[in-house]
Design a protein around this motif. Structure first.
Motif, mmCIF file in Angstrom:
data_model
loop_
_atom_site.group_PDB
_atom_site.id
_atom_site.type_symbol
_atom_site.label_atom_id
_atom_site.label_comp_id
_atom_site.label_asym_id
_atom_site.label_seq_id
_atom_site.Cartn_x
_atom_site.Cartn_y
_atom_site.Cartn_z
ATOM 1 N N PHE A 1 -6.042 -13.291 1.108
ATOM 2 C CA PHE A 1 -4.795 -12.541 0.930
ATOM 3 C C PHE A 1 -4.748 -11.927 -0.466
ATOM 4 N N ALA A 2 -5.083 -12.713 -1.492
ATOM 5 C CA ALA A 2 -5.071 -12.232 -2.872
ATOM 6 C C ALA A 2 -6.090 -11.108 -3.078
ATOM 7 N N ALA A 3 -7.254 -11.231 -2.449
ATOM 8 C CA ALA A 3 -8.275 -10.184 -2.564
ATOM 9 C C ALA A 3 -7.798 -8.890 -1.908
ATOM 10 N N ALA A 4 -7.130 -9.002 -0.762
ATOM 11 C CA ALA A 4 -6.583 -7.810 -0.098
ATOM 12 C C ALA A 4 -5.501 -7.186 -0.983
ATOM 13 N N TRP A 5 -4.655 -8.004 -1.563
ATOM 14 C CA TRP A 5 -3.597 -7.546 -2.474
ATOM 15 C C TRP A 5 -4.231 -6.779 -3.634
ATOM 16 N N ASP A 6 -5.257 -7.377 -4.257
ATOM 17 C CA ASP A 6 -5.930 -6.722 -5.377
ATOM 18 C C ASP A 6 -6.544 -5.390 -4.962
ATOM 19 N N ALA A 7 -7.138 -5.342 -3.775
ATOM 20 C CA ALA A 7 -7.739 -4.091 -3.295
ATOM 21 C C ALA A 7 -6.673 -3.017 -3.103
ATOM 22 N N VAL A 8 -5.513 -3.413 -2.608
ATOM 23 C CA VAL A 8 -4.429 -2.463 -2.372
ATOM 24 C C VAL A 8 -3.930 -1.859 -3.679
ATOM 25 N N ILE A 9 -3.798 -2.686 -4.716
ATOM 26 C CA ILE A 9 -3.274 -2.153 -5.981
ATOM 27 C C ILE A 9 -4.370 -1.568 -6.866
ATOM 28 N N GLY A 10 -5.613 -1.617 -6.375
ATOM 29 C CA GLY A 10 -6.704 -0.984 -7.105
ATOM 30 C C GLY A 10 -7.347 -1.837 -8.167
ATOM 31 N N ALA B 1 0.834 -1.208 0.000
ATOM 32 C CA ALA B 1 0.000 0.000 0.000
ATOM 33 C C ALA B 1 0.870 1.260 0.000
ATOM 34 N N GLU B 2 1.986 1.213 0.694
ATOM 35 C CA GLU B 2 2.895 2.366 0.748
ATOM 36 C C GLU B 2 3.593 2.602 -0.582
ATOM 37 N N THR B 3 4.113 1.532 -1.171
ATOM 38 C CA THR B 3 5.000 1.674 -2.333
ATOM 39 C C THR B 3 4.314 1.477 -3.673
ATOM 40 N N GLY B 4 3.263 0.636 -3.699
ATOM 41 C CA GLY B 4 2.627 0.306 -4.968
ATOM 42 C C GLY B 4 3.445 -0.674 -5.790
ATOM 43 N N SER B 5 4.511 -1.212 -5.208
ATOM 44 C CA SER B 5 5.409 -2.108 -5.920
ATOM 45 C C SER B 5 5.542 -3.430 -5.172
ATOM 46 N N VAL B 6 5.252 -4.527 -5.852
ATOM 47 C CA VAL B 6 5.380 -5.850 -5.241
ATOM 48 C C VAL B 6 6.838 -6.105 -4.875
ATOM 49 N N GLU B 7 7.740 -5.763 -5.765
ATOM 50 C CA GLU B 7 9.167 -5.997 -5.505
ATOM 51 C C GLU B 7 9.651 -5.209 -4.290
ATOM 52 N N ALA B 8 9.299 -3.928 -4.219
ATOM 53 C CA ALA B 8 9.733 -3.102 -3.087
ATOM 54 C C ALA B 8 9.099 -3.577 -1.786
ATOM 55 N N ALA B 9 7.827 -3.969 -1.837
ATOM 56 C CA ALA B 9 7.138 -4.443 -0.638
ATOM 57 C C ALA B 9 7.752 -5.739 -0.135
ATOM 58 N N ALA B 10 8.037 -6.664 -1.047
ATOM 59 C CA ALA B 10 8.654 -7.935 -0.659
ATOM 60 C C ALA B 10 10.036 -7.681 -0.060
ATOM 61 N N ARG B 11 10.804 -6.830 -0.689
ATOM 62 C CA ARG B 11 12.141 -6.497 -0.186
ATOM 63 C C ARG B 11 12.054 -5.888 1.210
ATOM 64 N N LYS B 12 11.060 -5.028 1.411
ATOM 65 C CA LYS B 12 10.908 -4.354 2.711
ATOM 66 C C LYS B 12 10.652 -5.343 3.851
#
Length: 148
Positions: free
Chosen positions: A75-84, A44-55
């Motif tokens: 989990f997938a539904a929450a992920w989808d909601a976060v990225i819009g 939600a902060e970064t909008g990037s899966v790679e940056a979020a995973a790294r964090k």
């Protein structure tokens, strides 16, 4: 001078819905429920899966693998909601997920000012009541729960 380009940018406030974490084998270096919540907060902060995973100390590929696991629908539904990403149909909760939600609850990622500040555990009373109703219906169907 174009003033529109100098207008202050509004902060992106993303709501992370409560979710049932993916059940995985317990490993300190794995996708624990807390790490799953932190990942969604970082996403939600970064909008990037790679940056979020790294964090959260994980690899991008393992995040996608976690998302594809059986039982990862919440989990997938929450992920989808976060990225819009919006789906037209409301997601069905499986029986296994309902049982997990009833007895283990949900994780709620708290955001403030566009930052992940906390994760709280929350009971899922709706799932608990639905599970109790299911058990009652099953008991009546077997002849053990009828009224006198």
């Amino acid at each position: 001078m174009n003033t529109a380009s100098h207008a202050p940018r509004r902060a992106r406030h993303v709501r992370v819905p409560a979710f049932a974490p993916v059940a995985v084998r317990a490993r300190v270096d794995g996708w624990t429920p807390a790490r799953q919540a932190a990942f969604l907060g970082a996403l939600a902060e970064t909008g990037s899966v790679e940056a979020a995973a790294r964090k959260v100390g994980m690899a991008r590929e393992t995040a996608y693998r976690l998302r594809r696991r059986p039982g990862a629908g919440s989990f997938a539904a929450a992920w989808d909601a976060v990225i819009g990403k919006r789906s037209g149909a409301k997601r069905k909760v499986t029986v296994d997920e309902r049982v997990q939600r009833a007895f283990q609850g949900l994780l709620k990622v708290r955001m403030y000012g566009g930052r992940h500040v906390a994760t709280e555990h929350k009971a899922d009373n709706r799932a608990l009541l639905a599970q109790l109703a299911h058990v009652r219906r099953s008991a009546r169907g077997r002849g053990g729960g009828g009224r006198s």
